[in-house]
Structures are given as structure tokens and as C-alpha cells.
Design an enzyme around this catalytic site. Structure first.
Site, PDB file in Angstrom:
ATOM      1  N   ASP A  24       0.879  -1.169   0.000  1.00 57.24           N
ATOM      2  CA  ASP A  24       0.000   0.000   0.000  1.00 57.24           C
ATOM      3  C   ASP A  24       0.916   1.218   0.000  1.00 57.24           C
ATOM      4  OD1 ASP A  24       0.903   0.371   2.600  1.00 57.24           O
ATOM      5  OD2 ASP A  24      -1.085   0.379   3.524  1.00 57.24           O
ATOM      6  N   GLY A  87       2.387  -0.657   6.469  1.00 55.53           N
ATOM      7  CA  GLY A  87       3.071   0.031   7.551  1.00 55.53           C
ATOM      8  C   GLY A  87       3.542  -0.958   8.609  1.00 55.53           C
ATOM      9  N   SER A  88       2.616  -1.805   9.056  1.00 56.91           N
ATOM     10  CA  SER A  88       2.945  -2.807  10.076  1.00 56.91           C
ATOM     11  C   SER A  88       3.095  -4.204   9.505  1.00 56.91           C
ATOM     12  CB  SER A  88       1.838  -2.833  11.135  1.00 56.91           C
ATOM     13  OG  SER A  88       0.642  -3.310  10.543  1.00 56.91           O
ATOM     14  N   ASN A  90       0.503  -6.058   9.419  1.00 55.19           N
ATOM     15  CA  ASN A  90      -0.609  -6.795  10.037  1.00 55.19           C
ATOM     16  C   ASN A  90      -1.815  -6.935   9.106  1.00 55.19           C
ATOM     17  OD1 ASN A  90       0.422  -7.445  12.579  1.00 55.19           O
ATOM     18  ND2 ASN A  90      -0.047  -5.426  13.402  1.00 55.19           N
ATOM     19  N   GLU A  92      -1.971  -6.481   6.011  1.00 54.92           N
ATOM     20  CA  GLU A  92      -1.570  -7.120   4.762  1.00 54.92           C
ATOM     21  C   GLU A  92      -1.566  -8.641   4.928  1.00 54.92           C
ATOM     22  OE1 GLU A  92       0.038  -4.507   6.323  1.00 54.92           O
ATOM     23  OE2 GLU A  92      -0.866  -3.057   4.953  1.00 54.92           O
ATOM     24  N   HIS A 119       8.591 -24.388   9.494  1.00 56.02           N
ATOM     25  CA  HIS A 119       7.469 -25.017  10.207  1.00 56.02           C
ATOM     26  C   HIS A 119       6.128 -24.837   9.502  1.00 56.02           C
ATOM     27  CE1 HIS A 119       9.227 -25.444  14.538  1.00 56.02           C
ATOM     28  NE2 HIS A 119      10.168 -25.597  13.621  1.00 56.02           N
TER      29      HIS A 119
HETATM   30  O1  LIG Z   1      -2.196  -3.009   8.858  1.00 53.61           O
HETATM   31  C1  LIG Z   1      -2.245  -2.076   8.067  1.00 53.61           C
HETATM   32  C2  LIG Z   1      -1.057  -1.372   7.551  1.00 53.61           C
HETATM   33  O2  LIG Z   1      -0.072  -1.206   8.498  1.00 53.61           O
HETATM   34  C3  LIG Z   1      -1.342  -0.078   6.814  1.00 53.61           C
HETATM   35  O3  LIG Z   1      -0.230   0.132   6.002  1.00 53.61           O
HETATM   36  C4  LIG Z   1      -1.586   1.114   7.713  1.00 53.61           C
HETATM   37  O4  LIG Z   1      -2.709   0.927   8.512  1.00 53.61           O
HETATM   38  C5  LIG Z   1      -1.732   2.397   6.892  1.00 53.61           C
HETATM   39  O5  LIG Z   1      -1.865   3.482   7.755  1.00 53.61           O
HETATM   40  P1  LIG Z   1      -2.158   4.952   7.239  1.00 53.61           P
HETATM   41  O6  LIG Z   1      -3.410   4.902   6.397  1.00 53.61           O
HETATM   42  O7  LIG Z   1      -2.342   5.749   8.490  1.00 53.61           O
HETATM   43  O8  LIG Z   1      -0.985   5.410   6.423  1.00 53.61           O
END
Ligand SMILES: O=C[C@H](O)[C@H](O)[C@H](O)COP(=O)(O)O
Length: 190
Positions: A24, A87-88, A90, A92, A119
Site C-alpha cells: 500500500d 506500515g505494520s 498486520n 496485509e 514449520h
Molecule cells: O495493517 C495495516 C497497515 O499497516 C497499513 O499500512 C496502515 O494501517 C496504513 O496506515 P495509514 O493509512 O495511516 O498510512
């Protein structure tokens, strides 16, 4: 060139791995870096977007597109893995895991990169671009891509239980599968 032989994954030899990458806005820069570096290492890299940075974009479509392509390739007996980046990592990972046949692992250090293959026979990893440097992420991705699945029966059994649940969507089916697997192991001594 990184091939199945050089990646030593035990699933054949001489085939170049295809890597599907989706991100993203927060993962786009890292995605471009990984695409460049992995292509230079000999991987056949397929970009699932985004094509440009839009701070309002949403990760599910890009990650699901990458994961669907991995699943399709695997169904076609093509050697393929995926990387989804946000970003995290998670969201994704969550999105990729909605695709049937996908086992997506959130990788955040060298151990989780290796064990995801050893595993879990994970076929997709999620990386958090806001959690690591690009150099760290490249290292984690390469560790994952080069690590073989152990083929140990206990791991195969657990992966099969997840696949059964994915197909039947009932906990009972999962439990039945576990019992069947244990009975089979008793019979065959696996
Ligand atoms: O889990 C989701 C991801 O980490 C996204 O990349 C994140 O939530 C995007 O954040 P924002 O819209 O504040 O840039």
C-alpha cells in the site's frame, strides 16, 4: 540466478521462483526496493501495485491480488511465493490469509523469517515498512525465500488441518482431520 536448486527447497530443481509483491502507500517505496533487489538476485518479480503513491489507498486489493496469484501459480505447479507490505504488515497478512491456499506469515526478525518456511511452509510473508529499515527487510525476505520447508510430518499434519478447516469451515472437520491424521500416523509409523 536463484532457482529451486540454489534455494534448496527440495521441491525440484532448475526452476526460477516467481515472487508476487503487493503493498500500500506505506509499503510502496520498500516494495520498489525489494522488487529491484530481488530481480537482481534472479527472482522473477511480479508487481501487484500500487502503481503510484496515494496516501488514501487501501491495502486489501493489492495484497489479495498478490496472494491470489501465488495461489493460482501453486495450483498450476509453478514455484511461486509472495510478499505483502504495509506500515505494520498486520492488515496485509490478514488480507492475504483470506485467499484459499495461502499461508501468510508476519515476519519481523530473522527467526520468524526462517521458521515461517521451516514449520509453516508459508507461501507469503508480510513485512512492516514502518518497523524496519529497507536493508533489514531485504535480509528478511531473502532468508524467507531461501529457507526450505522441513517436510516434518508434524508440520505437514498441522498444515493439513488448516487446509481442511479452510475447505470445510467447521471446527468439527478440523478435529476429525486431527484424529484421522493421528490414526494414520499410528498405522504408518510416520
Ligand atoms: O495493517 C495495516 C497497515 O499497516 C497499513 O499500512 C496502515 O494501517 C496504513 O496506515 P495509514 O493509512 O495511516 O498510512
Amino acid at each position: 540466478m536463484i532457482t529451486e536448486r540454489s534455494s534448496a527447497n527440495g521441491r525440484g530443481a532448475g526452476t526460477t521462483y516467481r515472487i508476487h509483491i503487493g503493498a500500500d502507500h506505506s509499503g510502496l517505496e520498500l516494495s520498489r526496493t525489494l522488487q529491484h533487489e530481488l530481480a537482481a538476485l534472479g527472482f522473477d518479480v511480479v508487481d501487484h501495485g500500487p502503481a503510484a503513491c496515494d496516501a488514501q489507498d487501501d491495502y486489501p486489493a493489492f495484497c489479495i491480488s498478490a496472494a491470489e496469484s501465488v495461489a493460482r501459480d501453486i495450483n498450476d505447479n509453478r514455484h511461486s511465493l509472495g510478499i505483502v507490505i504495509g506500515g505494520s504488515g498486520n492488515g496485509e497478512q490478514i488480507a492475504a490469509n483470506k485467499v484459499r491456499g495461502i499461508r501468510a506469515a508476519l515476519v519481523w526478525n530473522e527467526s520468524t523469517a526462517r521458521v515461517a518456511r521451516q514449520h509453516n511452509d508459508a507461501n507469503v510473508i508480510a513485512l512492516g515498512a514502518r518497523e524496519h529499515t529497507p536493508e533489514e527487510c531485504l535480509k528478511l525476505a531473502v532468508l524467507f525465500l531461501q529457507e526450505p520447508f522441513t517436510q516434518d510430518s508434524r508440520h505437514k499434519r498441522r498444515i493439513a488441518q488448516i487446509a481442511d478447516y479452510e475447505t470445510c469451515l467447521t471446527p468439527l472437520a478440523c478435529e476429525t482431520s486431527r484424529r484421522d491424521a493421528l490414526a494414520r500416523m499410528d498405522r504408518t509409523g510416520e
